[in-house]
Design a protein around this motif. Sequence first.
Motif, PDB file in Angstrom:
ATOM      1  N   UNK A  54      40.653   4.424  42.686  1.00 50.96           N
ATOM      2  CA  UNK A  54      41.011   3.986  41.327  1.00 50.96           C
ATOM      3  C   UNK A  54      39.847   4.200  40.366  1.00 50.96           C
ATOM      4  N   UNK A  55      38.636   3.893  40.838  1.00 50.50           N
ATOM      5  CA  UNK A  55      37.455   4.077  39.971  1.00 50.50           C
ATOM      6  C   UNK A  55      37.216   5.539  39.646  1.00 50.50           C
ATOM      7  N   UNK A  56      37.574   6.424  40.556  1.00 53.51           N
ATOM      8  CA  UNK A  56      37.442   7.862  40.263  1.00 53.51           C
ATOM      9  C   UNK A  56      38.342   8.265  39.103  1.00 53.51           C
ATOM     10  N   UNK A  57      39.404   7.478  38.883  1.00 55.99           N
ATOM     11  CA  UNK A  57      40.300   7.724  37.753  1.00 55.99           C
ATOM     12  C   UNK A  57      39.928   6.881  36.527  1.00 55.99           C
ATOM     13  N   UNK A  58      38.813   6.154  36.645  1.00 54.22           N
ATOM     14  CA  UNK A  58      38.376   5.335  35.518  1.00 54.22           C
ATOM     15  C   UNK A  58      39.076   3.999  35.427  1.00 54.22           C
ATOM     16  N   UNK A  59      39.627   3.521  36.554  1.00 49.79           N
ATOM     17  CA  UNK A  59      40.355   2.245  36.574  1.00 49.79           C
ATOM     18  C   UNK A  59      39.588   1.246  37.434  1.00 49.79           C
ATOM     19  N   UNK A  60      39.274   0.098  36.856  1.00 49.36           N
ATOM     20  CA  UNK A  60      38.606  -0.964  37.611  1.00 49.36           C
ATOM     21  C   UNK A  60      39.172  -2.305  37.156  1.00 49.36           C
ATOM     22  N   UNK A  61      40.091  -2.860  37.947  1.00 43.80           N
ATOM     23  CA  UNK A  61      40.737  -4.132  37.580  1.00 43.80           C
ATOM     24  C   UNK A  61      40.044  -5.328  38.238  1.00 43.80           C
ATOM     25  N   UNK A  62      38.937  -5.083  38.933  1.00 44.95           N
ATOM     26  CA  UNK A  62      38.103  -6.139  39.510  1.00 44.95           C
ATOM     27  C   UNK A  62      38.868  -7.012  40.511  1.00 44.95           C
ATOM     28  N   UNK A  63      39.787  -6.391  41.223  1.00 40.25           N
ATOM     29  CA  UNK A  63      40.487  -7.150  42.265  1.00 40.25           C
ATOM     30  C   UNK A  63      41.061  -6.172  43.309  1.00 40.25           C
TER      31      UNK A  63
END
Length: 545
Positions: free
Chosen positions: A536-545
């Motif tokens: 997800x972080x590779x796609x720029x997504x970080x929802x912290x869970x």
Amino acid sequence: MINILEFFSLDTLDTRLTNNNNKNQLKSSSTPRWNTIEFKFYYLIFIIVVPLMFKTAMDASNETNPNYPRFQHLLSNGWLFGRKVDNSDSQYSFFRNNFKMLIILLISHTSIRKLTTNIFTKRTYFDFIFGIIFLFAIHGVNCIKLSIHLIINYAIGRITNYKIAIWLTWIYGISTLFLNDWYGNFSLGFLDNSFKGIIIRWDVFYNFTLLRMISFNLDYIERKRNLENMDKVESLIDLSDRERLIAPLPIEEYSIFNYISYLFYVPLFIAGPIITFNDYIYQSNYQQCKTVTNYNRIFIYFLRFLFCILTMEFILHYMYVVAVSKTKAWNNDTPFQISMLGMFNLNIIWLKLLIPWRLFRLWSLIDGIDPPENMIRCMDNNYSALAFWRAWHRSFNRWVIRYIYIPMGGSGTGKTRLLNSLLVFSFVAIWHDIELKLLMWGWLIVIFLIPELSAKLYFKKFEKDWWFRYVCGLGAVINIWMMMIANLIGFCLGTDGILILLNDLFKTMQGFQFLIISSGCLFVASQVMFELRENERRKGIDVRC
């Protein structure tokens, strides 16, 4: 054709989760591990273990189990392949038995809305009228009891002294939870023989109404203070999700008319998701979110909802774990079987909350209001206690952060963070039910946060080392065990069942072997979960869970 990965993506659930303004800064540069030998070994473990978990839960709760006669009376006739169905959970059976009526209400409400669009100049006018009619239909004359709380809360919010108004809002709000539990069925005299609605227990849905009552008061007090401090009136166009929480609405919007419209907004009245007053008024009277006009996205969301219903029906028809839990029918079961009874029980709890929440959010989206998604992770896709509570009942989590956690100082120092977490989980436990067992559950959660917080502080400096991921995996295993124990005590096996499980795990050879093997499987699962988050972080997504 819907891509399977897109179908189960975060973006399908809620655009709030993926619309990050700083995506480039969030992006991870790590190399994917999916095709490595290590992860191919993990896939093999998954192929063997996951089917075995399902089989074990079925063996422990089906007609082939010697304990079957003890819980057989709780089963009903089902509709899947001639199987019985475990409809013994009172909370979900209420929803399941009234599902058709809810669908009819959804269609009626949204259709009438469309037909009367040109009659009402503001959406809140329609919500006010339909909300009052709906409230009387479900609670009848018991609306009087609910109205007493609403009027007192509204009057408290109008107190001139801000600090007194805030304190009284909280004191009265929490007190009503106890008052309703002790005296909620007080007599209305001659009205007691009158129509009491479809649902006589008016206090069943009060807890969600209370969250909206507090939201209205605190949003109003905050806005009034900003106005008196000569706060600049900002634009009300194109506000982001976070900006809507503190939307600079005209003070006139905080009227008793909008208060009632917000409290009794029909799609979200029964169980949420929770939307703040500011957000509701902004979306109703100023600007709707793009999600509610994207019908393709709403349709995919509907398919996700349908998938969850069918999953729940499969479990209820093939794993009678709720009935087993109610009758404590686990005599002579192995530690593996007892643990699977508990785990699938937790999965049912997750699904029985997720399904109504998704139906009500789907209803709200069709109606033109976009509330937050409540469940953004599968229950089994969690390894952190902190992250778990960010993903579980997310709208309530956001509500708690806005109105309790941040005003009390937020994360701050480690000591402050723990004290605030203790306060938050105490409120969450009391809000759920006035029961010592749940209060103990809330405190256990906070105690179990301590090792995770301590480990994060100590090991953060080693995050670039090759072995860091594996140490985190060991920590994740401990975390998962602690979360399971806390939730099994609070919601599934109770103290009796958990003591039997712990006794078998540590005092029998079979149990100890299971503990070691299952911990190894949890370690494998944690590594896959780490990689899912990294992907997800590779796609720029970080929802912290």
